[in-house]
Design an enzyme around this catalytic site. Structure first.
Site, mmCIF file in Angstrom:
data_model
loop_
_atom_site.group_PDB
_atom_site.id
_atom_site.type_symbol
_atom_site.label_atom_id
_atom_site.label_comp_id
_atom_site.label_asym_id
_atom_site.label_seq_id
_atom_site.Cartn_x
_atom_site.Cartn_y
_atom_site.Cartn_z
ATOM 1 N N GLY A 137 -6.137 6.389 -3.920
ATOM 2 C CA GLY A 137 -5.888 5.693 -2.771
ATOM 3 C C GLY A 137 -4.568 5.663 -2.516
ATOM 4 O O GLY A 137 -3.595 6.354 -2.634
ATOM 5 N N CYS A 138 -4.085 4.308 -1.995
ATOM 6 C CA CYS A 138 -2.713 3.955 -1.651
ATOM 7 C C CYS A 138 -1.907 3.830 -2.675
ATOM 8 O O CYS A 138 -0.604 3.992 -2.597
ATOM 9 C CB CYS A 138 -2.741 2.577 -0.688
ATOM 10 N N ALA A 139 -2.372 3.557 -4.041
ATOM 11 C CA ALA A 139 -1.628 3.405 -5.283
ATOM 12 C C ALA A 139 -1.105 5.030 -5.453
ATOM 13 O O ALA A 139 -0.015 4.952 -6.502
ATOM 14 C CB ALA A 139 -2.376 2.880 -6.381
ATOM 15 N N ALA A 140 -1.578 6.002 -5.008
ATOM 16 C CA ALA A 140 -1.280 7.424 -5.762
ATOM 17 C C ALA A 140 0.334 7.771 -5.193
ATOM 18 O O ALA A 140 0.587 8.575 -6.093
ATOM 19 C CB ALA A 140 -2.091 8.485 -4.834
ATOM 20 N N PHE A 333 0.249 0.154 -4.557
ATOM 21 C CA PHE A 333 -0.953 -0.474 -4.876
ATOM 22 C C PHE A 333 -2.122 -0.055 -4.148
ATOM 23 O O PHE A 333 -1.950 0.527 -3.086
ATOM 24 C CB PHE A 333 -0.698 -2.183 -4.271
#
Length: 354
Positions: A137-140, A333
């Protein structure tokens, strides 16, 4: 040490404003019992505009997951190469100089990955390694930076290309009426970003240390429910409060490096929402201005998932960069709840002392 060079970022041409988003919510869900709450939450995101790959009339339709994924693939193939080329030009490298492509996305699916298509279409070497990351997700975005750093540490003469492609609007689900889903409809935008990590040379962030941290027992707080209609985004109401347990992980990583996370020169942070940045300012004990690049991304583009960190870094470059040897923190995150963190110093291309 490896240097993260200037990112290239592109957002689609179709724009939806906050006012239009609120009006759509009112007109499509007039009888929703929690509509006033959802409207307040959307207004509080601070997102003024978002960019989407299709006109809003098409975005609001749901022709099925198969058709949406076809749009994902066609739009990625038409838009990603130009972004990649700009990133290569900014890093003063050719496709043949790249040893690994790290591709991150959580809003569509291809197999083989877009990495294979890029290698065949843009003249990358046939021996280029491929690292697709699809489920962070956004942590990638932060994870991609860290894996590029690891690769260039293992192979000091190597260069890594990071590509983030997120079309969040293709995940719109008209039947999802939870407050978290309604909020996400006003928060997420579409965007593409690319950046090169050079094993030697380059101007940007000289990566020195990275780390990951997962908050135990939070894997259901941000997740996809995968159905025949595609990816249904689930967001727990406890997510905005996750900076309190994550801030100590940022402090710990900095201490391991002999730094104080409260006393750095620049911060490149994933802007999941304003509460994330406000809380991080509080728990890291840094002024809100420290996150101005992240706030600008959120205001102008919305949450563009894994591309946020790269866009925030682009804004630092556009401001003129940082002082030579300035110390900084990068962090993304996402689901897990996971933090992907990196520390680095600003390096000018003329410096060869590192």
């Amino acid at each position: 040490m490896a240097t993260l060079c200037r990112p290239s970022v592109s957002v689609p041409e179709h724009v939806i404003t906050m006012e239009e988003t609120l009006e759509l919510a009112r007109s499509r869900h007039p009888d929703h019992p929690q509509l006033p709450l959802a409207l307040r939450l959307i207004e509080n995101t601070g997102v003024r505009t978002r960019h989407i790959v299709q006109p809003i009339e098409e975005t609001l339709k749901h022709p099925g997951f198969e058709e949406r994924n076809k749009v994902y693939e066609s739009e990625a193939k038409s838009r990603v190469p130009a972004v990649v080329q700009r990133a290569l030009d900014d890093a003063e490298l050719l496709t043949t100089d790249i040893d690994v492509i790290i591709y991150v996305s959580c809003t569509g699916f291809m197999m083989p990955s877009l990495t294979a298509w890029l290698i065949n279409s843009m003249g990358f070497g046939s021996d280029t390694r491929q690292i697709p990351i699809a489920q962070l997700g956004c942590a990638a975005g932060g994870a991609a930076i860290n894996r590029a750093h690891d690769f260039c540490t293992a192979y000091p003469d190597a260069n890594a290309l990071i590509v983030a492609c997120e079309f969040c609007s293709l995940c719109y689900q008209p039947t999802d009426l939870g407050v978290g889903s309604l909020l996400s409809n006003g928060l997420f935008g579409d965007g593409i970003a690319a950046a090169v990590v050079r094993g030697k040379g380059g101007t940007g962030v000289r990566l020195e240390r990275n780390g990951s941290y997962l908050i135990p027992k939070t894997e259901e707080w941000i997740m996809y429910d995968v159905r025949a209609t595609g990816f249904h985004f689930l967001l727990d109401k406890r997510v905005p409060g996750t900076m309190e347990p994550l801030a100590p992980a940022l402090h710990s990583l900095a201490r391991q490096h002999g730094w104080n996370a409260s006393d750095l020169d620049f911060y490149i942070i994933h802007a999941g929402g304003p509460r994330i940045l406000d809380d991080l300012s509080k728990f890291l004990e840094v002024p809100p201005e420290a996150f101005r690049f992240s706030r600008s991304t959120l205001t102008e583009y919305g949450n563009i998932a894994s591309a946020v960190v790269l866009d925030a870094l682009r804004r630092l470059f556009e401001e003129g960069g940082a002082e030579h040897t300035a110390r900084g923190l990068l962090a993304g995150f996402g689901p897990g709840i996971t933090a992907e963190m990196a520390l680095g110093c600003w390096q000018d291309s003329g410096d060869r002392t590192a």
